[in-house]
Design a protein around this motif. Sequence first.
Motif, short mmCIF file in Angstrom:
data_model
loop_
_atom_site.label_atom_id
_atom_site.label_comp_id
_atom_site.label_asym_id
_atom_site.label_seq_id
_atom_site.Cartn_x
_atom_site.Cartn_y
_atom_site.Cartn_z
N SER A 20 3.75 5.56 -5.47
CA SER A 20 3.72 5.48 -6.86
C SER A 20 2.55 6.71 -7.39
O SER A 20 2.81 7.26 -8.48
CB SER A 20 3.25 4.11 -7.73
N ALA A 21 1.50 6.90 -6.67
CA ALA A 21 0.45 7.69 -6.98
C ALA A 21 0.97 8.96 -6.93
O ALA A 21 0.76 9.92 -7.85
CB ALA A 21 -0.54 7.48 -6.25
N GLN A 22 1.70 9.36 -5.97
CA GLN A 22 2.12 10.78 -5.75
C GLN A 22 3.19 10.95 -7.03
O GLN A 22 3.45 12.19 -7.50
CB GLN A 22 2.92 10.85 -4.56
N ASP A 32 0.94 -1.22 0.04
CA ASP A 32 0.05 -0.14 -0.01
C ASP A 32 0.91 1.27 -0.10
O ASP A 32 0.62 2.11 -0.57
CB ASP A 32 -0.97 0.01 1.03
N GLU A 33 1.95 1.34 0.78
CA GLU A 33 2.81 2.38 0.73
C GLU A 33 3.70 2.61 -0.45
O GLU A 33 3.65 3.60 -0.89
CB GLU A 33 4.00 2.07 1.89
N GLN A 49 2.34 1.63 -3.45
CA GLN A 49 1.17 2.45 -4.26
C GLN A 49 1.00 3.68 -4.22
O GLN A 49 0.97 4.44 -5.17
CB GLN A 49 -0.16 1.46 -4.37
N GLN A 50 1.16 4.15 -2.90
CA GLN A 50 0.64 5.51 -2.51
C GLN A 50 1.87 6.54 -3.07
O GLN A 50 1.54 7.52 -3.77
CB GLN A 50 0.50 5.83 -1.12
#
Length: 411
Positions: free
Chosen positions: A216-218, A210-211, A213-214
């Motif tokens: 990556s989104a940023q 999850d970290e 992916q977060q």
Amino acid sequence: MDAVGVFEFHSFQRHAAGRVAYIHISGKEENAVKRTFQKGAALTLAALWFPVAFFALAETPKEALDRLKEEQERIEEQIEQAGQRQEDAATLKTLYQQKANSILAQLDALNGQISQQRDEVEKANEALAQAQRRVEDGREAFEKRLVAMYETRYQSSLAVLLGVGDISQMMRFAENLTRISVANKARVDGYAQAKQEIETQAAAQQAVLDEMQQASAQLEQTRQEYAAAIQQADTALSQAQADQQSYEAAYEDKVHEVEQATKEYLAWIAQDDNPGGQPPLDGSWLWPLPGYQPGSGYGWRTLNGKPDFHRGVDIPAPAMTPIRAAVGGVVSVQRHSSYGNCVKVSVGGGMVVIYAHMTCWASDLSNGMTVEAGHILGYVGTTGNSFGNHLHFEVDINGQPVQPLNYVSPA
């Protein structure tokens, strides 16, 4: 001192007549306008004692030339600014592209880690599923054994006694049942504990995923922002290039206009309004401001940090000092952006004498009239592009300035 072609100066008469002529007012022009009204006020007071004559004049060749040169300088500044904008936009685009490339590299590396982490999470989830199945299978087997033990325990005592050889055998049977029950429970508890440990590991693996992916989104959001910035830089670069092309085309047009205006101005300077006259050869010229000595001389000088060719000599004197014709000839009254209130006397033989920066002209002066040496032409002032009260005294032959002191000496 006087300077040619620094700013556009609109005539007092045009303002007095109510014509608005303030277009493209720059800092220099604003100061010139302020000086115009200050001098206009002084001129109004002076008119109470000195008869003056004013003429409503159209733009002179000199004014047109100065205006066009100023417009040309503004276009040159615009070209330079457009070039700087191109350079700035290109620099920003390069910087944003570098940052965007760095973000893409980070995204690629992080996406690779995310892929590996997904595999780890899948493995943990599979192990958790297996543990769950072991717990369920163990619990099911344990429940079946409990049922069997329960049924065995409640058989009739006679049946138990009949089924064993002696009392010790019966006791061992009961003890074995207890041991089986304890062992089964321990096995099920072990499965549950192993499942809980696997759940903790799977949750930890999911938290890491999850970290990632977060992050990556940023990074993707940052990449999109840089992409938008690159697009803006591209747009600014294209606009600056288009502006520069437009300014360069306008500059070429202005060059032609300046060339034409220069020809017209030189033609005006060279115009001899007294073709039948001849310059006196007997040294009968008079000093235009008796009692006052010349200041800034004829020839090259530095003005405002730039080389400047001074076409005449400057003679400082108090405001409203009478200016006398150094030599006779035909009068032409003009108002120049740089020369201010000006009188040109055509002597003849291609020679003209110019008296500039006057506060005002003499009341009896008019275009085309003939004056003799010593005739009062006007009064000392600081109109036009001038710094302090003085007379600009200039002699031209066929449009070319010559040294005035070759014809007359201070007296």
